[in-house]
Each structure stands twice: as structure tokens, then as C-alpha cells.
Design an enzyme around this catalytic site. Structure first.
Site, PDB file in Angstrom:
ATOM      1  N   ASP A   3       0.828  -1.212   0.000  1.00 48.41           N
ATOM      2  CA  ASP A   3       0.000   0.000   0.000  1.00 48.41           C
ATOM      3  C   ASP A   3       0.867   1.268   0.000  1.00 48.41           C
ATOM      4  OD1 ASP A   3      -2.136   1.690   0.238  1.00 48.41           O
ATOM      5  OD2 ASP A   3      -2.887   0.847   2.106  1.00 48.41           O
ATOM      6  N   ASP A  44      -6.391  -7.191  -1.575  1.00 52.86           N
ATOM      7  CA  ASP A  44      -6.777  -7.007  -0.176  1.00 52.86           C
ATOM      8  C   ASP A  44      -8.232  -6.559  -0.088  1.00 52.86           C
ATOM      9  OD1 ASP A  44      -6.478  -6.949   2.570  1.00 52.86           O
ATOM     10  OD2 ASP A  44      -4.728  -5.629   2.547  1.00 52.86           O
ATOM     11  N   ASP A  70      -2.362 -10.835   9.596  1.00 50.60           N
ATOM     12  CA  ASP A  70      -1.445  -9.699   9.688  1.00 50.60           C
ATOM     13  C   ASP A  70      -0.471  -9.859  10.846  1.00 50.60           C
ATOM     14  OD1 ASP A  70      -2.500  -8.412   7.509  1.00 50.60           O
ATOM     15  OD2 ASP A  70      -3.756  -7.033   8.655  1.00 50.60           O
TER      16      ASP A  70
END
Length: 686
Positions: A343, A454, A522
Site C-alpha cells: 500500500d 486485499d 497480519d
């Protein structure tokens, strides 16, 4: 050999897999009744088995029907629940026949009075004990004047397990950064509901259950398991009957409270709800699912997953051409094969407050586009990958300012922002066309090898103003995502995709049918990952499990662990590195280089071999090769499923071991001293 047969005299169908049989029968009232699911039977044996014809007890809740409905003395959970225009809800079936196409059975039913038909689909495979089931419902009306049928619940299948075996349930629970925590508990009487109401399969549970008599363990015992191949909201309901009837499991897409209308002439097919019976305990059950996923779900199971470097934990939002080049140079020296920019590369994306939806390189950070970085990554001998989140937009984005109606919303209600973002309505064809167009251009322009897809928030205000049947978007959004990914892969056969949803929020067979691997959490802390990976492995194979080595102290937990230990835990899947390499010492880089090289040697066995869960260890076996990854402080480790007469040689020390000794007394583990000792042992059959 897998096959489907039919005995006309008893109206019994038998599905045969390599090691199991599944039988059903059309009852006297034309209702499909479950007969058998377990060890192999011949067609004659299946035809001779008794069954319960219809529901007549005032006390029984379940009857073992193949598709539970409302009507008569039925008090269990309906798999199919409809309401006709006059308010009637009961269903009475007429059996209209069947088609057998190779290893597939299509069983046709219709309501005795109302214009509703359904087909029960069954499929088996030559190399698997998994039985695939799904359902198609059809509105038989052809005139616009015919009223639609309201669908209150439409599950894919209802499974039955012998009452004495429906004693214990296995499933997973979790949260963000703590997914797939395995739980085994006594099955409560009456109904138990496992569900996600979030529009994705979810961090808090995974769409599967296992059932056993309470006596199964990792190596032995009868286990029935069911897995739903769906990536949106879902619901699996188990029912343990108080009168001793069969233990039933019904499941499908959607959650309680959602209704939609089946229009005249329309058909609707459910996702697949697959089931497997195994006599090999939980380990045998898992390996059966691993084989099935490999052979019948994954798009490219033959490929070895590359060693990945991902830039997220190194840079966060500070993504620049110079910074990514520096990381790529260090990653290449470690033996990394795929460099992924996460990102922060696009639009005005300098935080999570802006930019989602504006999928063009940030002109200040990448003034000449992504081309120079892609060229440099390829010059260093690596493939190039990119993070995207196509289903989302920030209110602070050009896309939202231009198309505020494209997000999920309801009239006169706030648009709830989670992570400062809103969900695009992928049930809309104009939205999915937009998404495919920019993804297609992005991949083609930059010859991108890999996308990390995502999805970082659940659905809220899931409305579609102006649509007369807006609640369909709960399933149509997921189907829209599937459509875009499927089109993208057809347009770019070399493209590989990793599924992600804030970690493991969408780790399921629906996504794995169109992606190559999954980011399961994560949380990259090695201690926590052991439990997360253990739960994930109950259904999903190691080749699909992306696992990173990151910095110490861990950015999520603050825990300090040795580099070797972090690598060893991540080596149990598809290895990746996600630390800030600019801060790693020369000694750490040298150690990492050696460990990456070791992983490449064991990778064919880990990714393509059979997995055995051991005490504080995992064993992988492929042909003559065995790899053991162990942690903890045990001095020896009993291995599994070796031929007792074989002899194995340790590839590093040359020590020879009799397999009989490895199975009974164990493999000696020469663990290093210090905190969190771990090791990798490679054995080859002599």
C-alpha cells in the site's frame, strides 16, 4: 474407483469414492432421504439398508433428509425456506428423475403445487473422498404476471452423521491478527450456528466444521467434515437431536435476516458445500482436504510458490522509488524471487485516509510511473508484484467525488467508515467493469506478475437505492469479485494472485479457486503464528499459506525472537520476508541468505508433500524425502507414516535411522541452546 449408481427397485443412489460410500434414497413421499455416509458399500448393500421414510414423530426434530424444508412434522433447521405469494411456506416434493453424467448426479424435484423446482447436485472424483454438493432452485413460472417466490434461506446441502458420532465439533474461532484458533468442544443439543454476517468469510470463524464421536485424534478415528466454498456471508447450522436422530449439518451462503426474490423463469445455483468422511483421524482428514484443494480447487497447483519480499512493514505509507529500489537490492541478495510493493504507491495515498479508488502511481513519488521500478526489480532477477484493494474507496478520492452512488449505502442513513473507507458495490455491473478495466490496464502496462488483492473492512449499510431486490447484493457482491478476478486471470494467464482481507478475513475455498495463496494473518509473530498455522492447516494445504519473516521485536506484539526461529516457523508454508532490510545487520543478512537457500531446498517437500502435525513440529513427506521443522525443547520426536522397514539418512549429518525406530522412539533433535530453539531436519530414504 469413484462412480455413481442407481438401484431402481429401491430408488437408491450410491456415490462411491476411493475409500468411502455415500447413499441416498427417494422415500415413499418423494423426499430424498439420507441412507449412508461412511465405509465402502456395494450397490446391493446400500439398497438393503433401512431408512426413515418421512417424518411422523411428534418429538423428533430431524429426519436425515438430503434437503431439509418446512412442512409436515419437521422441526429441525430448514435448508431451503421459501414463501409463496399467498403466504404459504411449506414444500412438498415430487421426484422428477435424475441425470447421471460420469461422476456427477443431478437429482430433480419440484413442488407438488407451486412453481418451484430444485436440482440437488452431487459430484465425486477418482482421487478424492470428498463429495461435492450444491443446489439449483428454479422458478417455473414463465409469465410476467407470475408472482416471484421469496427466498428466506437457500443452503447448498444438508449432511447427516450417525447420532452416536455427532458428539464433538471441531471448528476455528479468531479475530484480526488472531485467526484460525482451533476449538474442539462437545456438540450442544439442539442448534449451533456458525456464521459470518460481515459480507466476507471472516476473521472470527472459517466456513467449515468437523464432527466425530469424541474419540478421534490426530492419527485415528472416524471424522466427518464439511467445507463451504464461499467468500461472503455464510451460515452453517448443526443440530444434535434430543431423541437420538441423526446429527445434521446444513450450510450455505448468506446469514439470518436476508431475503431475496426468485423471479419467474429465474434459476439460482448455490456455492459448493463439500463433505468428506475419513477413518484417519484429524490428520487423515486434513490430508484428504489438502489433496482435494490441490487437485480440484487451486488454479495452478503444480507451481512452486516463490520466496516473496513485501515492503509494507519496512516503509508503511512512505513508498518512494528510491526507497523501494534500495529494498529490492537487498532482497535480491537474499535470494528473494518476487518483490511486492504494498500500500502507498498510488493516488494521494500517504495515509489510510485518502486515495483508495485512484489507481494510478503517485506522480510525486513515481514521476515516470512504475516502469523504472519494475525494470530495476527485473534487472535484479526478481518478479514484480503490487498491492491493490479494488473493492474499496476513500471518501477523500477522485473516484468517490465522481461516483458517490457506487458505494454501499442506504437512504437517510450515515455511511459508516471503517479504516476511513467505504465499500464499492461489486453487485453493480458498471462497478465491476470499471474495476476490471483499470486492473487490466495496470497489469498490462507494467507486465505485473503478482497482485496482492486485499479487502480491509466488512459490509455496512449494504443497500442499493433504487434496486427492487437490494438484499441480493450480499451474495452478488461476492460473485462480482469472483467475476473480476476470473476475467483478469483469463486476460493475463501469467498473473498470480494472493488473497488477503486484513489478514485471514477471506481465507476460503471460494477465493482459493481463483488465487494462488492466502495471507492468513497480519500477525507475523512466530509464537502466535504456530497456533494460527495449526488451525489453517486443518483444511488448507501449506502451499497456499503465505508466511513472512519480519523484524524483532515484532511490530504487532513487541515480542523478541531469534531470526532462525522466525524463519523456521515461516518455512512451514510459502516463505516470505517482510522486515525492514535496511535495518538488518550484515550478520542477519548472511543468516537470512543461508536460510532462504535452505528453504529452496526443502520447498518441493513442504509445498507439494503431505503434512503431518506432530508435537511442537510439522513433518512433510514427498516420495523418498522427509522434512521435519521442529521447535520447543523435546530431545526426540516420533515421526509419522513411514514404512517401518525403510532406512532414512540425515542429509546434513549422514546419520542413518531405521524408520521403525523413528516411528517408535523418535528422531533425535539436536536443538541449539538459547531462547526458542528450533531446527530443520532433512531425511532421504536410502
Amino acid at each position: 474407483m469413484s462412480q455413481v449408481s442407481y438401484d431402481a427397485s429401491s430408488r437408491t443412489y450410491l456415490l462411491t469414492t476411493p475409500a468411502t460410500s455415500y447413499a441416498l434414497r427417494i422415500g415413499a413421499d418423494d423426499t430424498p432421504q439420507h441412507v449412508h455416509w461412511g465405509p465402502p458399500l456395494t450397490p446391493a448393500q446400500a439398497a438393503a439398508l433401512p431408512t426413515h421414510d418421512g417424518v411422523t414423530s411428534s418429538f423428533a426434530s430431524t429426519s436425515g433428509e438430503e434437503l431439509a424444508v418446512e412442512g409436515g412434522a419437521r422441526f429441525g433447521v430448514p435448508s431451503l425456506l421459501v414463501r409463496y405469494a399467498n403466504g404459504a411456506r411449506c414444500v412438498e416434493w415430487v421426484h422428477e428423475g435424475h441425470e447421471i453424467e460420469g461422476n456427477r448426479l443431478h437429482l430433480r424435484l419440484r413442488d407438488r403445487h407451486y412453481p418451484l423446482a430444485c436440482t440437488l447436485h452431487y459430484a465425486v472424483h477418482e482421487d478424492s473422498d470428498v463429495v461435492e454438493r450444491s443446489l439449483t432452485v428454479r422458478h417455473l413460472g414463465t409469465d410476467e404476471a407470475d408472482a416471484p417466490i421469496e427466498v428466506l434461506r437457500c443452503d447448498a446441502a444438508c449432511w447427516s452423521v450417525p447420532a452416536a458420532s455427532g458428539v464433538r465439533l471441531s471448528h476455528t474461532v479468531g479475530e484480526w491478527a488472531g485467526e484460525t484458533q482451533l476449538r474442539r468442544t462437545e456438540a450442544p443439543y439442539a442448534e449451533t450456528v456458525f456464521t459470518s454476517r460481515r459480507g466476507l468469510s471472516g476473521h472470527y470463524g472459517n466456513p467449515w466444521v468437523m464432527v466425530d464421536a469424541g474419540d478421534a485424534d490426530e492419527t485415528r478415528g472416524d471424522v466427518w467434515s464439511m467445507v463451504l466454498a464461499w467468500s461472503g456471508s455464510w451460515r452453517i447450522t448443526t443440530h444434535r437431536d434430543h431423541t437420538g436422530g441423526p446429527f445434521t449439518i446444513t450450510g450455505g451462503a448468506g446469514h439470518d435476516g436476508l431475503t431475496w426474490r426468485l423471479q419467474p423463469g429465474e434459476s439460482h445455483k448455490t456455492p459448493t458445500f463439500a463433505g468428506q468422511f475419513s477413518r484417519g483421524g484429524f490428520g487423515g482428514t486434513s490430508r484428504g482436504w489438502h489433496r482435494y484443494v490441490t487437485e480440484h480447487v487451486l488454479p495452478r497447483p503444480d507451481e512452486l510458490r516463490p520466496v516473496v519480499y513485501n515492503s509494507w512493514e519496512a516503509t508503511g505509507w512512505d513508498v518512494t522509488l528510491e526507497g523501494q529500489r534500495a529494498l529490492a537490492e537487498r532482497a535480491a541478495t537474499l535470494g528473494v524471487e518476487l518483490f511486492v510493493v504494498d500500500d502507498g504507491w498510488f493516488g494521494r495515498r500517504t495515509s489510510d485516509r485518502a486515495g483508495l479508488g485512484d489507481w494510478h502511481p503517485n506522480p510525486e513519488r513515481f514521476p515516470h510511473g512504475l516502469g523504472p521500478l519494475v525494470e530495476e526489480v527485473r534487472r535484479l532477477g526478481m518478479r514484480f508484484g503490487l498491492w491493490v484493494e479494488p473493492e474499496m474507496t476513500n471518501p477523500d478520492s477522485d473516484l468517490y467525488r465522481e461516483h458517490p452512488d457506487w458505494v454501499l449505502h442506504m437512504p437517510h442513513r450515515r455511511r459508516t467508515e471503517l479504516r476511513h473507507q467505504l465499500v464499492l458495490n461489486f453487485a453493480r455491473s458498471d462497478v465491476t467493469e470499471w474495476a476490471f478495466t483499470w486492473l487490466d490496464q495496470l497489469v498490462a502496462t507494467n507486465a505485473i506478475d503478482f497482485l496482492k488483492w486485499d479487502m480491509n473492512r466488512a459490509l455496512t449499510e449494504a443497500g442499493w437505492p433504487g434496486n427492487p431486490d437490494a438484499e441480493r447484493l450480499w451474495s452478488d457482491h461476492t460473485r462480482g469479485v469472483y467475476t473480476v478476478i476470473d476475467r483478469l486471470r483469463r486476460a493475463h494467464p501469467g498473473l498470480r494472485i494472493e488473497g488477503c482481507s486484513g489478514g485471514g478475513g477471506r481465507a476460503d475455498l471460494g477465493m482459493l479457486a481463483r488465487t494462488d495463496q492466502t495471507w492468513i494473518s497480519d500477525n507475523t509473530d512466530a509464537d502466535d503464528r504456530i497456533a494460527i498455522q495449526h488451525g489453517y492447516s486443518q483444511i488448507y494445504p501449506a502451499r497456499t499459506m503465505a508466511a513472512w519473516v519480519t523484524d524483532s521485536p515484532n511490530p504487532h506484539t513487541g515480542r523478541t525472537t531469534p531470526l532462525t526461529y522466525r524463519f523456521h516457523v515461516a518455512m512451514a508454508g510459502a516463505l516470505g520476508i517482510g522486515g525492514d532490510l535496511s535495518r538488518w545487520t550484515e550478520a542477519e543478512l548472511a543468516e537470512a541468505r543461508d536460510l532462504v537457500a535452505l528453504y529452496k531446498q526443502i520447498r518441493p517437500v513442504v509445498q507439494h508433500g503431505e503434512q503431518y502435525r506432530l508435537a511442537d513440529a510439522v513433518q512433510h513427506r514427498a516420495g523418498e524425502k522427509v522434512v521435519v521443522i521442529a521447535w520447543g525443547r523435546s530431545r526426540s520426536l516420533r515421526l509419522a507414516d513411514l514404512s517401518p522397514s525403510a532406512v532414512y539418512v540425515d542429509e546434513d549429518t549422514g546419520t542413518e535411522y531405521d524408520a521403525a525406530t523413528l516411528l517408535t522412539h523418535g528422531l533425535p533433535l539436536h536443538l541449539p541452546k538459547g531462547d526458542r530453539p528450533s531446527t530443520v531436519v532433512r531425511l532421504t530414504r536410502r
